[in-house]
Design a protein around this motif. Structure first.
Motif, PDB file in Angstrom:
ATOM      1  N   ALA A  25       0.811  -1.217   0.000  1.00 13.78           N
ATOM      2  CA  ALA A  25       0.000   0.000   0.000  1.00 13.78           C
ATOM      3  C   ALA A  25       0.845   1.268   0.000  1.00 13.78           C
ATOM      4  O   ALA A  25       0.444   2.299  -0.550  1.00 13.78           O
ATOM      5  CB  ALA A  25      -0.942   0.000   1.205  1.00 13.78           C
ATOM      6  N   LEU A  26       2.038   1.213   0.570  1.00 13.92           N
ATOM      7  CA  LEU A  26       2.883   2.401   0.615  1.00 13.92           C
ATOM      8  C   LEU A  26       3.444   2.749  -0.756  1.00 13.92           C
ATOM      9  O   LEU A  26       3.917   3.867  -0.977  1.00 13.92           O
ATOM     10  CB  LEU A  26       4.010   2.219   1.630  1.00 13.92           C
ATOM     11  N   TYR A  27       3.392   1.811  -1.686  1.00 13.15           N
ATOM     12  CA  TYR A  27       3.816   2.067  -3.057  1.00 13.15           C
ATOM     13  C   TYR A  27       2.647   2.320  -4.009  1.00 13.15           C
ATOM     14  O   TYR A  27       2.859   2.798  -5.119  1.00 13.15           O
ATOM     15  CB  TYR A  27       4.595   0.869  -3.614  1.00 13.15           C
ATOM     16  N   SER A  28       1.420   1.978  -3.580  1.00 15.68           N
ATOM     17  CA  SER A  28       0.336   1.934  -4.562  1.00 15.68           C
ATOM     18  C   SER A  28      -0.958   2.607  -4.139  1.00 15.68           C
ATOM     19  O   SER A  28      -1.738   3.030  -4.998  1.00 15.68           O
ATOM     20  CB  SER A  28       0.024   0.460  -4.905  1.00 15.68           C
ATOM     21  N   ASP A  29      -1.224   2.679  -2.856  1.00 16.33           N
ATOM     22  CA  ASP A  29      -2.528   3.126  -2.387  1.00 16.33           C
ATOM     23  C   ASP A  29      -2.741   4.620  -2.642  1.00 16.33           C
ATOM     24  O   ASP A  29      -1.848   5.449  -2.426  1.00 16.33           O
ATOM     25  CB  ASP A  29      -2.655   2.839  -0.892  1.00 16.33           C
ATOM     26  N   ALA A  30      -3.941   4.977  -3.091  1.00 14.54           N
ATOM     27  CA  ALA A  30      -4.253   6.365  -3.422  1.00 14.54           C
ATOM     28  C   ALA A  30      -4.216   7.262  -2.188  1.00 14.54           C
ATOM     29  O   ALA A  30      -3.805   8.430  -2.272  1.00 14.54           O
ATOM     30  CB  ALA A  30      -5.624   6.447  -4.090  1.00 14.54           C
ATOM     31  N   GLU A  31      -4.645   6.753  -1.037  1.00 14.37           N
ATOM     32  CA  GLU A  31      -4.629   7.577   0.170  1.00 14.37           C
ATOM     33  C   GLU A  31      -3.212   7.778   0.685  1.00 14.37           C
ATOM     34  O   GLU A  31      -2.880   8.851   1.194  1.00 14.37           O
ATOM     35  CB  GLU A  31      -5.500   6.955   1.266  1.00 14.37           C
ATOM     36  N   VAL A  32      -2.364   6.776   0.532  1.00 15.85           N
ATOM     37  CA  VAL A  32      -0.954   6.960   0.888  1.00 15.85           C
ATOM     38  C   VAL A  32      -0.335   8.034   0.003  1.00 15.85           C
ATOM     39  O   VAL A  32       0.385   8.918   0.479  1.00 15.85           O
ATOM     40  CB  VAL A  32      -0.175   5.639   0.752  1.00 15.85           C
ATOM     41  N   TYR A  33      -0.641   7.967  -1.292  1.00 14.85           N
ATOM     42  CA  TYR A  33      -0.132   8.971  -2.214  1.00 14.85           C
ATOM     43  C   TYR A  33      -0.619  10.370  -1.815  1.00 14.85           C
ATOM     44  O   TYR A  33       0.149  11.340  -1.833  1.00 14.85           O
ATOM     45  CB  TYR A  33      -0.570   8.649  -3.634  1.00 14.85           C
ATOM     46  N   ARG A  34      -1.894  10.468  -1.434  1.00 21.60           N
ATOM     47  CA  ARG A  34      -2.449  11.751  -0.993  1.00 21.60           C
ATOM     48  C   ARG A  34      -1.679  12.284   0.217  1.00 21.60           C
ATOM     49  O   ARG A  34      -1.329  13.460   0.283  1.00 21.60           O
ATOM     50  CB  ARG A  34      -3.935  11.555  -0.664  1.00 21.60           C
TER      51      ARG A  34
END
Length: 403
Positions: free
Chosen positions: A23-32
């Motif tokens: 998720a740290l490479y791919s998740d939209a909320e992490v990116y946000r």
């Protein structure tokens, strides 16, 4: 669930000395949260002052949600402005770079001075206050030609970084340089994968034959020391005797690092034969073989300085799985293409290396997106630089998310 708390929990799940969870490479909320906590709050490398030699010259970049224009004013000062018209928000400068007399919005022709002051707004009536509708400024700092921009309301301290970097770069006379060539490469991978790939040469033997004609991995590149390496210490001593700061400097948080390393035996530049690509020197040290000065500053840049030319690299995220990598080859301003340097010779090694790295990053992104992916351990021999980057990312994000 609180979005910040969810991302903080993901960061806590990372095992020490292991790659990051999917998720740290791919998740939209992490990116946000990456944007909000890092890219929208830290100093981001924009470009070089010598790209804006004359008043009205500008360059644009997208820092997360923020389009920004950096422009040299009529007073000679370099400023960063939010590239959004104060009328209905249109980008005022839509090109990658250019030169203008005034900043004119293409939508309704609102016209701004080079410092952002609004000087013309048609059909707005006599009571309209132009002074209240200038382009909004962003924080802007310059160190040895490097322009850094921060879009936060309050920017973090810049002076510590300036004090560390300037002694290393000053001998290379970057203020008297020009961009000989620029490459813009979109990598279909998360920005952290791009930086992780940069921070190790474990992959180099099987991937970068062009680069390995001159580059040699060194402990100091990873930011983990090197004082016990006699060859490195001898290189530092020789360069410092010629007036070139060389020993590793790194801030406590690990956000930036500068050091000088030797190249492969007989090599003095990043070329196929190791010989100079440019018949001019960047420095005045008188030392023929100064190796390579390397510096990074998370999250947006890494850089290489040779005796004959330099390379600046800029990383800008464009989405959870997309990153723009801009590379600029810097040569002395008076160097002439076809006489003092051949463009193919100058650029061949890093054009090849960048594309090879792009394929690695894109292959890694595809793999970490798999439900079968499980973060693996880092090599204590070859991947300390990657681990250092991930440690910085996790510690910085955890602190900011808790604020």
């Amino acid at each position: 669930m609180n979005n910040k708390a969810a991302v903080a929990d993901l960061i806590q799940q990372r095992k020490p000395r292991h790659a990051l969870p999917t998720a740290l490479y791919s998740d939209a909320e992490v990116y946000r949260q990456d944007l909000e906590q890092l890219w929208h709050k830290e100093w981001i490398f924009a470009g070089h002052t010598f790209e804006l030699e004359k008043p009205g010259q500008y360059l644009t970049l997208q820092i997360g949600d923020y389009p920004v224009v950096v422009v040299r004013g009529a007073d000679g000062q370099v400023r960063a402005l939010h590239n959004a018209c104060r009328h209905r928000g249109s980008k005022v400068c839509s090109e990658h770079s250019g030169k203008v007399a005034k900043l004119v919005c293409p939508y309704h022709k609102w016209t701004f001075e080079l410092d952002g002051q609004l000087i013309y707004a048609g059909n707005m009536g006599e009571d309209f206050d132009k002074s209240a509708h200038g382009l909004k400024p962003a924080h802007c700092q310059v160190v040895n030609s490097y322009i850094y921009v921060c879009v936060a309301e309050q920017a973090p301290d810049f002076e510590k970084f300036r004090a560390a970097l300037s002694p290393f770069i000053t001998p290379h006379n970057l203020d008297d340089c020009k961009v000989a060539f620029e490459s813009n490469l979109v990598e279909k991978g998360n920005w952290k994968l791009v930086f992780e790939n940069n921070r190790e040469c474990y992959h180099c033997d099987g991937t970068h034959p062009e680069l390995l004609n001159s580059f040699v991995e060194n402990l100091s590149v990873a930011g983990v020391g090197g004082d016990d390496d006699p060859e490195l210490v001898a290189h530092w001593d020789r360069c410092e005797a010629a007036g070139l700061p060389s020993r590793l400097v790194m801030d406590e948080a690990g956000q930036f690092r500068m050091t000088r390393i030797p190249l492969a035996a007989g090599a003095v530049s990043y070329t196929m034969n190791g010989r100079p690509a440019v018949a001019r020197r960047l420095d005045n040290s008188g030392e023929e073989n100064i190796g390579a000065l390397l510096y990074f500053n998370y999250p947006s840049t890494w850089n290489h300085f040779l005796g004959d030319h330099a390379l600046s690299f800029r990383v800008l995220p464009q989405g959870p799985n997309e990153t723009l990598v801009t590379t600029k080859w810097l040569v002395p301003k008076d160097a002439q293409e076809g006489i003092d340097y051949d463009l193919e010779t100058l650029t061949r090694v890093w054009l090849a290396t960048n594309d090879q790295d792009r394929r690695l990053v894109e292959g890694t992104q595809a793999g970490v997106n798999s439900p079968a992916y499980e973060p693996g351990p880092y090599s204590a021999i070859a991947e300390n630089g990657v681990c250092q980057f991930d440690d910085w990312y996790c510690a910085t994000m955890a602190r900011k998310l808790a604020e």
